[in-house]
Design a protein around this motif. Sequence first.
Motif, PDB file in Angstrom:
ATOM      1  N   GLY A   1       7.478   1.651  39.323  1.00 21.02           N
ATOM      2  CA  GLY A   1       6.798   1.379  38.017  1.00 21.02           C
ATOM      3  C   GLY A   1       7.191   2.124  37.019  1.00 21.02           C
ATOM      4  O   GLY A   1       6.872   2.831  35.581  1.00 21.02           O
ATOM      5  N   LEU A   2       8.251   2.974  37.567  1.00 24.94           N
ATOM      6  CA  LEU A   2       9.292   3.517  36.475  1.00 24.94           C
ATOM      7  C   LEU A   2      10.343   2.767  35.806  1.00 24.94           C
ATOM      8  O   LEU A   2      10.499   2.309  34.026  1.00 24.94           O
ATOM      9  CB  LEU A   2       9.335   5.107  36.287  1.00 24.94           C
ATOM     10  N   ASN A   3      11.941   2.984  36.597  1.00 24.31           N
ATOM     11  CA  ASN A   3      11.836   1.871  36.427  1.00 24.31           C
ATOM     12  C   ASN A   3      13.599   2.160  35.556  1.00 24.31           C
ATOM     13  O   ASN A   3      13.672   1.367  34.353  1.00 24.31           O
ATOM     14  CB  ASN A   3      12.310   0.331  36.318  1.00 24.31           C
ATOM     15  N   TYR A   4      13.658   3.450  35.012  1.00 29.00           N
ATOM     16  CA  TYR A   4      14.629   3.654  33.739  1.00 29.00           C
ATOM     17  C   TYR A   4      15.992   3.638  33.556  1.00 29.00           C
ATOM     18  O   TYR A   4      16.489   3.134  35.244  1.00 29.00           O
ATOM     19  CB  TYR A   4      14.012   5.248  33.949  1.00 29.00           C
ATOM     20  N   ASP A   5      16.343   3.420  32.891  1.00 33.08           N
ATOM     21  CA  ASP A   5      17.574   2.770  32.189  1.00 33.08           C
ATOM     22  C   ASP A   5      18.633   3.588  32.597  1.00 33.08           C
ATOM     23  O   ASP A   5      18.345   4.571  31.787  1.00 33.08           O
ATOM     24  CB  ASP A   5      17.915   1.642  31.352  1.00 33.08           C
ATOM     25  N   ARG A   6      19.514   4.376  33.484  1.00 32.55           N
ATOM     26  CA  ARG A   6      19.482   5.681  33.135  1.00 32.55           C
ATOM     27  C   ARG A   6      21.178   5.478  32.440  1.00 32.55           C
ATOM     28  O   ARG A   6      21.843   6.554  32.033  1.00 32.55           O
ATOM     29  CB  ARG A   6      20.416   5.813  34.767  1.00 32.55           C
ATOM     30  N   THR A   7      21.470   4.119  32.172  1.00 36.41           N
ATOM     31  CA  THR A   7      22.040   4.452  31.445  1.00 36.41           C
ATOM     32  C   THR A   7      22.667   4.914  30.121  1.00 36.41           C
ATOM     33  O   THR A   7      23.112   4.508  28.703  1.00 36.41           O
ATOM     34  CB  THR A   7      23.339   2.882  31.198  1.00 36.41           C
ATOM     35  N   ASP A   8      20.961   4.434  29.929  1.00 38.43           N
ATOM     36  CA  ASP A   8      20.409   5.030  28.404  1.00 38.43           C
ATOM     37  C   ASP A   8      20.854   6.675  27.759  1.00 38.43           C
ATOM     38  O   ASP A   8      20.035   7.242  28.715  1.00 38.43           O
ATOM     39  CB  ASP A   8      19.223   4.477  27.734  1.00 38.43           C
ATOM     40  N   GLU A   9      21.593   6.707  27.609  1.00 38.58           N
ATOM     41  CA  GLU A   9      21.126   8.772  27.555  1.00 38.58           C
ATOM     42  C   GLU A   9      20.686   9.315  26.930  1.00 38.58           C
ATOM     43  O   GLU A   9      19.883  10.186  26.799  1.00 38.58           O
ATOM     44  CB  GLU A   9      23.021   9.278  26.737  1.00 38.58           C
TER      45      GLU A   9
ATOM     46  N   GLU B   1      12.793  -0.195  26.656  1.00 41.40           N
ATOM     47  CA  GLU B   1      12.428   1.156  28.301  1.00 41.40           C
ATOM     48  C   GLU B   1      12.457   0.282  30.039  1.00 41.40           C
ATOM     49  O   GLU B   1      13.705   1.194  30.159  1.00 41.40           O
ATOM     50  CB  GLU B   1      12.144   2.022  28.532  1.00 41.40           C
ATOM     51  N   LYS B   2      12.312  -0.315  30.161  1.00 39.35           N
ATOM     52  CA  LYS B   2      12.295  -1.080  31.976  1.00 39.35           C
ATOM     53  C   LYS B   2      13.550  -1.070  31.662  1.00 39.35           C
ATOM     54  O   LYS B   2      14.028  -2.715  31.328  1.00 39.35           O
ATOM     55  CB  LYS B   2      11.221  -1.621  31.743  1.00 39.35           C
ATOM     56  N   ALA B   3      14.627  -0.634  32.751  1.00 35.92           N
ATOM     57  CA  ALA B   3      15.574  -1.394  33.541  1.00 35.92           C
ATOM     58  C   ALA B   3      15.934  -3.061  33.841  1.00 35.92           C
ATOM     59  O   ALA B   3      14.720  -3.495  34.243  1.00 35.92           O
ATOM     60  CB  ALA B   3      15.766  -0.470  34.329  1.00 35.92           C
ATOM     61  N   GLY B   4      16.603  -4.226  32.931  1.00 35.78           N
ATOM     62  CA  GLY B   4      16.610  -5.495  33.627  1.00 35.78           C
ATOM     63  C   GLY B   4      15.576  -6.347  32.705  1.00 35.78           C
ATOM     64  O   GLY B   4      16.001  -6.614  33.155  1.00 35.78           O
ATOM     65  N   TYR B   5      15.354  -5.137  31.376  1.00 33.26           N
ATOM     66  CA  TYR B   5      14.061  -5.920  30.440  1.00 33.26           C
ATOM     67  C   TYR B   5      14.996  -5.780  29.266  1.00 33.26           C
ATOM     68  O   TYR B   5      14.612  -6.150  28.774  1.00 33.26           O
ATOM     69  CB  TYR B   5      13.360  -5.872  30.957  1.00 33.26           C
ATOM     70  N   LYS B   6      15.373  -4.484  29.028  1.00 31.55           N
ATOM     71  CA  LYS B   6      15.683  -3.771  27.709  1.00 31.55           C
ATOM     72  C   LYS B   6      16.161  -4.823  27.077  1.00 31.55           C
ATOM     73  O   LYS B   6      17.450  -5.563  27.178  1.00 31.55           O
ATOM     74  CB  LYS B   6      16.370  -2.489  27.720  1.00 31.55           C
ATOM     75  N   GLY B   7      15.648  -4.993  25.844  1.00 32.87           N
ATOM     76  CA  GLY B   7      16.376  -6.026  24.956  1.00 32.87           C
ATOM     77  C   GLY B   7      15.277  -7.133  25.050  1.00 32.87           C
ATOM     78  O   GLY B   7      16.227  -7.997  23.804  1.00 32.87           O
TER      79      GLY B   7
ATOM     80  N   GLU C   1      13.833  11.992  29.205  1.00 33.97           N
ATOM     81  CA  GLU C   1      12.951  12.111  29.780  1.00 33.97           C
ATOM     82  C   GLU C   1      13.346  13.212  30.301  1.00 33.97           C
ATOM     83  O   GLU C   1      11.919  14.112  31.173  1.00 33.97           O
ATOM     84  CB  GLU C   1      13.159  11.819  30.483  1.00 33.97           C
ATOM     85  N   LEU C   2      14.736  13.939  30.539  1.00 29.40           N
ATOM     86  CA  LEU C   2      14.625  15.388  31.301  1.00 29.40           C
ATOM     87  C   LEU C   2      13.603  16.338  31.008  1.00 29.40           C
ATOM     88  O   LEU C   2      13.164  17.307  31.185  1.00 29.40           O
ATOM     89  CB  LEU C   2      16.056  15.663  31.656  1.00 29.40           C
ATOM     90  N   MET C   3      13.511  16.484  29.414  1.00 28.84           N
ATOM     91  CA  MET C   3      12.921  17.187  28.973  1.00 28.84           C
ATOM     92  C   MET C   3      11.422  17.274  28.556  1.00 28.84           C
ATOM     93  O   MET C   3      11.170  17.791  29.569  1.00 28.84           O
ATOM     94  CB  MET C   3      12.902  17.611  27.286  1.00 28.84           C
ATOM     95  N   ALA C   4      11.082  15.993  28.512  1.00 26.78           N
ATOM     96  CA  ALA C   4      10.063  16.056  28.811  1.00 26.78           C
ATOM     97  C   ALA C   4       8.872  16.122  30.558  1.00 26.78           C
ATOM     98  O   ALA C   4       8.120  16.483  29.995  1.00 26.78           O
ATOM     99  CB  ALA C   4       9.588  14.419  28.329  1.00 26.78           C
ATOM    100  N   TYR C   5       9.771  15.570  30.956  1.00 25.02           N
ATOM    101  CA  TYR C   5       9.553  16.372  32.463  1.00 25.02           C
ATOM    102  C   TYR C   5       8.940  17.510  32.671  1.00 25.02           C
ATOM    103  O   TYR C   5       8.732  17.738  34.079  1.00 25.02           O
ATOM    104  CB  TYR C   5      10.259  15.464  33.954  1.00 25.02           C
TER     105      TYR C   5
END
Length: 590
Positions: A500-508, A365-371, A514-518
């Motif tokens: 602490g979040l750094n979600y990858d916003r390109t991941d639809e 999940e972390k932007a810049g580290y995914k994969g 996350e929108l649902m869960a928040y």
Amino acid sequence: MSHKLLKASFLTFFLIIAGIVMYVMFISMSISGTVLGMNGENFIALNAQSARARVTHPSKNSSLYYQFTTNQRTHLMNRINKNNGAAIQATLRILGKHANLKKEVPYEFGFLYDKDGEAVIGTGLVKGDFSDLVKEGKSAVSLSMCISDSKNLPIGFFVHGMLPYELSEIRIVDMKIGWDKSTDVNLYAFGIHGGNVSDISGKELDVRDGAVLFAPSEKKLPLPKVLVGLKPAQTIGTLENQKTLNFYYGNEKLSVRRSYSQNSVTLQLSGFRAGYDVLEFAEPSEILSAMLVGNDKKLNADKNGNVYYPLVTDLGMIVHWPEQKWRTADYELFEWEEIPHVLFFDFANYDIQNDFLTRLAYFAEKAGYKGTLVSDEFVATHHGYNAHDYKAKDLAAFFTVAALNNFRLKGRELLLRDILVKNGVIIAEQDGTYSEGTGAVISFSRQSPENLRWQFLAHESWHGIFFTNESFRHKVSIIYNSFDDKSLEFIKTFWETQSGLNYDRTDEYLMRNELMAYIMQQRYSYIGEYFVSLAKRWSVNQNEPELAEYIRNTQASAFVEAGKELNEYAFNNFGLAAGRVHLIGRSYRD
């Protein structure tokens, strides 16, 4: 072996005489076969009517007596040794039609034991009354009695009845205590001392005898569980006034909310403060069955103290689950009863949780580290999340990349892999890679304060539903695609920029999830307040001042409207609601 009936079963003059008759028959007749059997062999019938497995003239002879074969006794002994006990279950079926019985018509079931070469009726008996069965409009009853000691093995069994009947089935089953009225044939299950069916009111289940039957030979063995069957809900009420059943156990009150999707409740005794006690039902007419049964031995911790298989439970039991009743010190592992295949870890502290999941968090999940697989040094100095959620596809990808790159994972990561494989969340392929199975993983830690544990429980568990329920994902997608653009940009920027979040916003997929869960992590009435409070944070106003002002000015109305729609969907489909992913609420008895 000579056979001698030393003790009459009924405390009536008639059956004392019947016992004398049976004694004469045992002496005079040769042992015969019977139409009934078990494990591929017929039982040994000890009188003529036992061979036919029916009593047609109970006034002349009301009894059927059987002896196990040597192989059947060996099978029974092995079952007892393997499972720390077993039970024999008999089904009696009334012959002919009988209505308006005005007097007691007793029946009994029990075991025969060998005492100095003589067949003796055991002290434990299961008793009942055929007239009660007729009043219920039923023609058959199943009776079960436990055997917990292979050193005192019965040589056979018997039934008596004062109405024409047949013995339609005898089989070995697992130990259990309770009753089940959910089918055409009522089942009454008793411990080693037997009991009276007439004493079972349906208002409670007394499991105190379970301390003798299910007492663990090792401390790591989990306590047994109670399976409660509920009548299908014709209505579950409304979001504001959901239909609820009340159970009492020890000094605890359980408020069980009804759901169209769930007609049973699993209560793990390990989850209660009390040990073996009495489970009471405030609304007994809604209860179809209540049965104490053992947990599978695979749930035990292994010799290294590792737990691989989950305890099935409602999520409302987890937050206050006694930590001293965990099967291993590092974590307890659960499976969400209402949403099968969703595994839930409750970790003892953040450090243990980090060892299991931090590298996975950056990979998934972390932007810049995914994969990518970050180093051990990185994991030691960086925090993943205080609570986690992962779908099967990402879990399989993580362990596949590690395998293909010969990346050395830590011990607890390898334990996680093994847990996922054993539970079918990921599938180990022959080439060393892993494919997506069924389910998901969510977690939180005992180190979090209780108020945050409840919020994390809701947030992460909604992810679990999103991962595993296609219809729910479709509903979320519809809401996401029509969501207010500015409000969506506000929350995406928040996830992208907050420490602490750094979600990858390109991941639809991630953004929808996350929108649902928040939205659904707090009660519906708090949704607007929560997002407005985010828009008041200093760090948020530094990163996105205009969007934060927009959220404050609109009172987060886009989030509130989406919450209303999601809340109604969750209630109608799962019996759940915003801020609540459990059907069972726990409190102390009034």
